[in-house]
Design an enzyme around this catalytic site. Structure first.
Site, PDB file in Angstrom:
ATOM      1  N   ARG A 133       0.923  -0.994   0.022  1.00 34.33           N
ATOM      2  CA  ARG A 133       0.053  -0.116  -0.033  1.00 34.33           C
ATOM      3  C   ARG A 133       0.792   1.273   0.167  1.00 34.33           C
ATOM      4  O   ARG A 133       2.018   1.328   0.597  1.00 34.33           O
ATOM      5  CB  ARG A 133      -0.741   0.006   1.318  1.00 34.33           C
ATOM      6  CG  ARG A 133      -2.007  -1.057   1.367  1.00 34.33           C
ATOM      7  CD  ARG A 133      -2.716  -0.803   2.867  1.00 34.33           C
ATOM      8  NE  ARG A 133      -3.815  -1.696   2.839  1.00 34.33           N
ATOM      9  CZ  ARG A 133      -3.793  -2.850   3.271  1.00 34.33           C
ATOM     10  NH1 ARG A 133      -2.643  -3.447   3.828  1.00 34.33           N
ATOM     11  NH2 ARG A 133      -4.793  -3.915   3.318  1.00 34.33           N
TER      12      ARG A 133
ATOM     13  N   TYR B 213     -13.612  41.859  15.354  1.00 30.97           N
ATOM     14  CA  TYR B 213     -15.009  41.020  15.625  1.00 30.97           C
ATOM     15  C   TYR B 213     -15.183  40.381  14.379  1.00 30.97           C
ATOM     16  O   TYR B 213     -14.955  41.112  13.164  1.00 30.97           O
ATOM     17  CB  TYR B 213     -15.996  41.778  16.496  1.00 30.97           C
ATOM     18  CG  TYR B 213     -16.591  43.057  15.505  1.00 30.97           C
ATOM     19  CD1 TYR B 213     -17.743  42.737  14.697  1.00 30.97           C
ATOM     20  CD2 TYR B 213     -16.082  44.199  15.616  1.00 30.97           C
ATOM     21  CE1 TYR B 213     -18.247  43.803  13.678  1.00 30.97           C
ATOM     22  CE2 TYR B 213     -16.791  45.453  14.810  1.00 30.97           C
ATOM     23  CZ  TYR B 213     -17.802  45.055  14.152  1.00 30.97           C
ATOM     24  OH  TYR B 213     -18.305  46.045  13.200  1.00 30.97           O
TER      25      TYR B 213
ATOM     26  N   SER C 148     -16.026  47.993   8.705  1.00 27.19           N
ATOM     27  CA  SER C 148     -16.625  46.689   8.748  1.00 27.19           C
ATOM     28  C   SER C 148     -16.566  46.568   7.270  1.00 27.19           C
ATOM     29  O   SER C 148     -17.113  46.961   6.316  1.00 27.19           O
ATOM     30  CB  SER C 148     -18.117  46.826   9.046  1.00 27.19           C
ATOM     31  OG  SER C 148     -18.598  45.661   9.182  1.00 27.19           O
TER      32      SER C 148
ATOM     33  N   HIS D 174     -30.468  36.390  -2.528  1.00 31.06           N
ATOM     34  CA  HIS D 174     -31.251  36.859  -1.374  1.00 31.06           C
ATOM     35  C   HIS D 174     -31.842  35.963  -0.536  1.00 31.06           C
ATOM     36  O   HIS D 174     -31.877  36.131   0.798  1.00 31.06           O
ATOM     37  CB  HIS D 174     -32.244  37.938  -2.199  1.00 31.06           C
ATOM     38  CG  HIS D 174     -33.177  38.781  -1.318  1.00 31.06           C
ATOM     39  ND1 HIS D 174     -34.429  38.044  -0.492  1.00 31.06           N
ATOM     40  CD2 HIS D 174     -33.054  39.502  -0.296  1.00 31.06           C
ATOM     41  CE1 HIS D 174     -35.011  38.881   0.141  1.00 31.06           C
ATOM     42  NE2 HIS D 174     -34.400  39.758   0.432  1.00 31.06           N
TER      43      HIS D 174
ATOM     44  N   ARG E 255      -7.635   4.514  13.582  1.00 33.91           N
ATOM     45  CA  ARG E 255      -7.574   6.005  13.063  1.00 33.91           C
ATOM     46  C   ARG E 255      -8.606   6.678  13.841  1.00 33.91           C
ATOM     47  O   ARG E 255      -9.593   6.009  14.495  1.00 33.91           O
ATOM     48  CB  ARG E 255      -7.686   6.241  11.607  1.00 33.91           C
ATOM     49  CG  ARG E 255      -9.072   5.567  11.072  1.00 33.91           C
ATOM     50  CD  ARG E 255      -9.251   5.433   9.752  1.00 33.91           C
ATOM     51  NE  ARG E 255     -10.279   4.680   9.227  1.00 33.91           N
ATOM     52  CZ  ARG E 255     -10.719   4.520   7.958  1.00 33.91           C
ATOM     53  NH1 ARG E 255      -9.847   4.955   6.897  1.00 33.91           N
ATOM     54  NH2 ARG E 255     -11.694   3.759   7.835  1.00 33.91           N
TER      55      ARG E 255
END
Lengths: 884, 884
Positions: A98, A853, A766, A458, A342
């Site tokens: 593998r 923020y 902003s 929208h 795992r």
């Protein structure tokens, strides 16, 4: 210089490798080594290093000096510990090969099983397995797998021969072929190899091994792998390791078996051993589902010792890795072998429960617990889900625009939605696309389905804001508004028919399907508290109503980052006054109409301020172009003209005059405020009067007035001057001082580029990343549906930039904006209020570049809180951003 | 430290200042000093320095130490040389006071004349002027002027009193008032001062002087001046100087007079003395036009000595300043005084002639000559103009969208324009706005008039490209397409009526007005040669047809920087094949339709390559959204459906499906090329086949293929790979090697921001500044008409960013793009192909940031060549950019 080691052995007496050697041994190789070292039974084998792969690649496809000798030595060691011999006719040893890179990576070579089979070794195997048919079946599979994976012969050629064989013998299933037929297939498959590759099928097991190793090495540089690495930024010099491991068989009879299990319940997180097994079977059989596996507890009855050992192992593994494990095992003749361990995948609910309980058990600390829950997953915890046990009939698929599930009767207009909702009926609003006029109906509906529009259309934006489920851009449905029905495939759904939406994955389901309500357990609250202790980024919300504000506050929002005033313009009969304002021919007329709107807006602000008491509320002044408030169809215009007592022609002329070729780039934002200053003046008065009145009542109000779509400092100074004038007048008149800020959206590239200038006037920034993404890419979110899906499917773009911030382009502009803005004002408060404010990857970016923020829709506030904490923790770990 | 000098005297024996002291003495003061030093008679006086102004401002409105004493000393010196005395009742001296900053600047204090008048000094004046009426008229004017300018009393108050006086006396004109009435006015005006300022009007001449100086100093910091300085980047610390100069009078009788003149003909540039004068008059009288002035030559007859002196002076001045001068003089009792000399304004034709002839005369060098011609002016030389002598009736005003003038019959459709043009009729195409379908009609018309759209609307851009005059965005006209007429004010213009357009200043004129054809004299060609020797920036053209290419080549274009392939899609009946392609439902159908277009496009390219032989030709692959090629109205759709033999419904559905909310940000540019690769493949084939065929014929072809609207490097690599494949196939098939480049437009902010990435794949960049301006500002040029004019009028924006590159925003992005692009490829060829490529200020910017070329419409090529030379010369002078 000491000679470089290329091969790491693992076997009963321990492994030469360990978990920390992932870079050298790949993920798979390192984990196998670790299990071996823990004393857990693992079939022995060895791992060839990634360095060897690199040397092979760079050295013109030649093994590095000494590697092959090391392989032979390790192989001998495996033969020794198992007492079997690779290629031996009597007592043959088989291997699996593998690939295993540092990060899991599609495009690499698949597994080759049963390496070592040839006409000689099958004799010994038949003796061992006591079934000629079984061995020949394995043999023909091996030749096919080797031909396909190592020799790269089209798999279909083999499949066709297999089909022809079955047809000839008149059977349907592979399992109906007898040993003789399978034996013939081996011969025929080998002939294919001879023809296609002009070589004999390699019978020499060492040759088989060598070719398999080469194939793994070379797969590192095949086109698919290269493309994948380029796309995900994985360096080519990582290379891949090769794992060569002795085969074990769970299908050697009734004392053998195989199974998979989780160390805790992956659905609920409950602390109990959870899994299933099948006796006399191989891994594929469990997955294939032909036979029904038994619950793991049953193993206790069938093989008490093995079960006991398994329990000890799973507990050891969970303690060792300190996380819930997903394990695979095989029992070969009563002997237990672990094949894999795992980290186990889990639901959001399980993730939260496991993380919190592991802290309580002392297994992990709070920071680790917080990191264990993927912020993207949390979304599912906050919305209803479709009962996973329910039978569903999916009739169409669209975009997963707003998460959650909802069922209801189909309606096609916002009015009908409101009408039925008033009668307590549950409805799903189905529209081609929604516009601000539909907001009432959207609010009344359980969920929204649109035929067009993308993730930031929208419908999608408003639905997410409302926390309502939405499937958008569902091209599978054809809506006939006149007939009041839609067609999906050959199914026609009429008004009043029930459908169920799954906004989390974008499905439209026929009929009413049972839903599971969200539960916010105490554990979730605890995790959020821990996240809050860690994060430095504040989380605000985008909310336009007292209700949304309250929801967001309950979810932990620390203020409103974006209150869109235009949504208020549609409520009730205000739209009439708004339209009167738009139709005004003079400033005086306009002012008169605005006077009517003033008390309503003021009321809105008072309500929102009251809910958000003590927290900042950022109010954006009117942003959309005026034509959005006018009706569009001739019929609607006629009706409105009648209602307002104006001529239809005049109304139409006005509407036509306001029409724009590219409304996104048109007469909106501060451009409205500058050309019609009376609008912003009215809004300022409403805000400041509301704030003054509440202040008089002893309530703490922190208003922040935000000017949209500023591109040039003069636009801001022009508007700011007027806002300050009105605010000053109001406060003087009311005899109250209210501290307020005036800031701006940064949503145009020019604003970001000239942020140093703009910061001279702005008290906060902003980032409006929706519009900033649109303008930076020159990409209309409403129109992108015709090519953006093609782009992401074909990897022209890796991610939809409206979902995740495009760091190199839009992100770079944001960085420039932050740096330039803070150059002028080092303490400038900077946030983000686009859709990205609720997306974890984007939030990490916002943290990284030092924003104060993020602001997101109410239902994404918890996600943002968690993501902000993750950002801190990842930084602490000094891990960079990784898409893996 | 030596004591600082604040006052500089000038008088008969020379001046203390000189031209080079502009910073200290202001422009006016330095020039007066210079004239004095040349021995030219100038009324004596003195200049107070800008430094004194600054010290006054910074020192709390106190004069710097010693300044007042210096003023008194200089004043005495003036008294001495004139033999008159300031404030003396018998022999009074009067002064004028004027501000004079380094750069001419509106908003500063106006002139005060006749300073020194009071009830005592008028006695002496009456004696001198021998007219009581004249002196009282001067007195009342002085009080009013002082009240207005120095004391800042609203001028209207004085005007009203004057009106009342006339009404009371029953007279109409100021000149009808007698001495008595004027005397009364002086008293009444002084009363106003008393009332408004609570002070007596200052009778003391020294007080008058002091107050005037203070007023000049303070006007430097009045709001208008501050705003102006902020807008034009003039530093506040420059300050203004004050010029105090003895009055002279041209109205002292028949031996006095006044005049203005140019040292060469400002209209034609001819080397001859040109001007006019009036005897017994003051400067205002010449301007006011009550009496008709005489030609300057007449002065020779009336006062031969004075004329001779004047001629000597004008020649001296022109030689000294080495440029054509605009001079003002006054003759007081046969004595000549020069009041002003400055560089004379001139027409474009005159500018070229004067510059070239002055080089021939050895007055100036070639570089100076090149700098003397304003590139913006050159445009007028290349187009027909309205005969300045013609009577015109302007019925509407719009944007000066494309220069030149044209007359013709009004038509309202492109078809009608083509029909009439075929009959050799001259037509003006009048449309609400134009679209690509109208290009044929625009080409057939003499000029284009649109009611909507801005400076970069389709009509404007295409008209400029064609070198045709265009008035765009003419909101004054209301078009009724059905009635085939438009209304402007109360005038109705019907189809077939004649109108004349003036695209250079945006006028619509009723009827057919005579035009003057452009003449390219040999002098113009010479100047252009000189410019070419100087400039380093290459100049290419934007051209889509062989005709335009030839025009541009004749104008000196050095290649094509932008060949838009979409315009070719509209020609003749190709549009049918294009529409067939758009309506195709499958790739195969689409390919079949494209096969039809292929030979036509190839033909186009062969023709253009042939014209541009040996020069590079940049061809932009298809850019506009597909819906631009479909008809819009129901009627047109029906017609087209019939022609194409498809159902109207299907056609309409397709058209609706392609409709976009924001086409500017929609499915266009490389987004088309990526989703419909067969389109770009066809275009590539057409280009490379054309190039191969011509190469076979021994012609040199340099094709550059340009991919539009790239925002992400993957878009370019995706497209480039396919273009290269097709190009390689074609060349292999045709057995010819053609060197070609593949590059990209940089027209999205993201492309500029990630230019380092994009440069890895691009062989050249071309900045598409039209779209880059639209996206950077978030401003649709088609919609900006509703607010952009308001912005520029109200100085929210100083300049229309679609006309002049916005250096701080768009320009900054371009700079980032250039820097990042060259970081990856230091030799990257970079040009600009937006409208700005033909605008002088923008061209200077392009030179400054190191672009290789600009590309502009054919008719702007000479402008660009000249502007590029200016850019070099300005850099040599180490002068930065200045808007002054």
């Amino acid at each position: 210089m000491s000679k470089k080691k290329h091969v790491y052995f693992f076997g009963p007496n321990g492994a030469e490798g360990k978990t920390e050697m992932k870079a050298l041994l790949g993920g798979k190789g390192a984990n196998i080594a670790e299990m071996t070292n823990l004393g857990i039974p693992v079939p022995p084998g060895f791992t060839i290093t990634t360095e060897a792969c690199n040397e092979y690649t760079n050295g013109g496809k030649r093994y590095p000096d000494g590697m092959w000798e090391e392989v032979r030595a390790a192989l001998s060691k495996v033969e020794e510990v198992l007492g079997e011999k690779f290629g031996d006719g009597d007592n043959p040893l088989l291997f699996s090969v593998r690939s295993g890179a540092r990060a899991s990576m599609p495009g690499m070579m698949d597994t080759v099983l049963n390496l070592g089979m040839n006409d000689s070794t099958i004799r010994g195997l038949i003796k061992k397995f006591k079934s000629e048919r079984f061995v020949y079946d394995s043999y023909r599979r091996f030749v096919m797998m080797f031909g396909d994976v190592v020799l790269q012969i089209d798999r279909e050629i083999f499949e066709k021969i297999l089909e022809a064989k079955k047809e000839k013998l008149g059977v349907k299933l592979d399992t109906e072929l007898d040993a003789e037929a399978l034996k013939e297939l081996v011969v025929e498959f080998k002939k294919v190899v001879k023809e296609k590759k002009e070589m004999n099928f390699p019978d020499d097991p060492m040759e088989q091994l060598k070719m398999s190793i080469n194939a793994v090495f070379e797969s590192w540089n095949n086109q698919r792998a290269i493309t994948y690495r380029r796309l995900y930024g994985i360096p080519g010099h990582w290379g891949t390791a090769v794992n060569v491991q002795a085969m074990v068989f769970g299908n050697m009879g009734d004392t053998s078996g195989t199974g998979v299990a989780f160390t805790r319940d992956p659905a609920t997180g409950e602390k109990k051993f959870f899994g299933e097994f099948l006796m006399n079977a191989q891994g594929e059989d469990v997955v294939a589902g032909i036979r029904t596996p038994e619950k793991i507890e049953e193993l206790k009855n069938e093989m008490p010792e093995v079960y006991k050992e398994l329990v000890e192992i799973y507990q050891k593994l969970e303690h060792h890795y300190k996380d819930m494990q997903d394990i695979e095992f095989t029992i070969q003749d009563r002997k237990l072998y672990m094949l894999q361990t795992r980290v186990g995948k889990r639901t959001a609910a399980a993730a939260v429960r496991i993380a919190v309980e592991m802290v309580e058990e002392g297994l992990i600390d709070k920071k680790t617990a917080v990191l264990r829950v993927d912020p993207g997953q949390v979304d599912h915890l906050l919305h209803p889900m479709i009962d996973p046990k329910a039978d569903v009939r999916v009739i169409a698929k669209g975009l997963a625009a707003s998460p959650g599930a909802a069922a209801g009767e189909v309606v096609f207009t916002a009015e009908e939605a409101e009408r039925r909702a008033a009668k307590k009926e549950k409805v799903i609003l189905v529209r081609l696309l929604t516009s601000p006029e539909d907001v009432g109906g959207m609010n009344a509906a359980q969920g929204i389905l649109t035929a067009t529009g993308g993730m930031t259309s929208h419908a999608a934006v408003v639905a997410r804001g409302m926390g309502k489920c939405c499937v958008a851009g569902c091209g599978d449905i054809k809506i006939d508004e006149e007939k009041k029905e839609f067609v999906a495939g050959n199914i026609t759904v009429k008004e009043g028919d029930f459908i169920t939406l799954d906004g989390s994955i974008g499905r439209v389901i026929l009929g009413e399907v049972p839903l599971i309500k969200p539960e916010f357990s105490g554990k979730f609250g605890k995790l959020m508290e821990w996240a809050d202790e860690i994060r430095t980024l504040k989380v605000r919300t985008n909310a336009d109503t007292p209700h949304d504000s309250q929801v967001a506050r309950d979810f932990g929002a620390e203020g409103i980052g974006l209150c869109r005033t235009e949504h208020m313009f549609f409520e009730g009969d205000r739209i009439d006054a708004v339209r009167e304002m738009i139709l005004s021919d003079s400033v005086d007329e306009r002012k008169k109409a605005l006077e009517k709107i003033l008390p309503m807006q003021k009321g809105d602000f008072k309500d929102i301020f009251s809910v958000m008491k003590g927290l900042p509320v950022t109010i954006r002044l009117l942003d959309p172009p005026l034509h959005e408030f006018l009706p569009h169809s001739d019929k609607e215009i006629k009706e409105m003209a009648k209602n307002m007592g104006v001529s239809g022609a005049k109304l139409k002329e006005k509407a036509m005059g306001l029409k724009e070729f590219n409304p996104m780039l048109g007469h909106r934002g501060c451009r409205l405020g500058i050309t019609y200053p009376e609008i912003y003046e009215m809004q300022t008065r409403a805000i400041i009067e509301a704030a003054c009145e509440l202040t008089k009542d002893g309530k703490e109000v922190i208003p922040e007035i935000m000017i949209p779509l500023v591109g040039h400092i003069n636009e801001l100074s022009y508007t700011k001057e007027r806002v300050e004038k009105v605010a000053g007048d109001v406060m003087k008149k009311m005899g109250v001082e209210v501290k307020y800020l005036i800031g701006t959206m940064i949503e145009l590239p020019r604003a970001a580029i000239t942020a140093d200038e703009i910061a001279r006037e702005a008290e906060f920034f902003s980032f409006g990343t929706n519009d900033l993404t649109q303008t930076t890419f020159g990409l209309s979110r409403d129109d992108a549906g015709s090519f953006l899906p093609f782009y992401t499917e074909n990897k022209v773009l890796l991610e939809d930039p409206f979902v995740t911030i495009d760091r190199e382009g839009v992100g770079e502009l944001i960085k420039i904006g932050v740096e330039k803005g803070r150059k002028t004002k080092p303490d400038l408060k900077i946030g983000i209020c686009g859709e990205h404010g609720g997306e974890p990857n984007s939030i990490e970016f916002c943290h990284k570049i030092g924003l104060n923020y993020v602001s997101c829709s109410p239902y994404r506030v918890p996600i943002a809180r968690l993501a902000a904490a993750h950002a801190v923790l990842k930084e602490e770990k000094k891990e960079g951003y990784s898409t893996a």
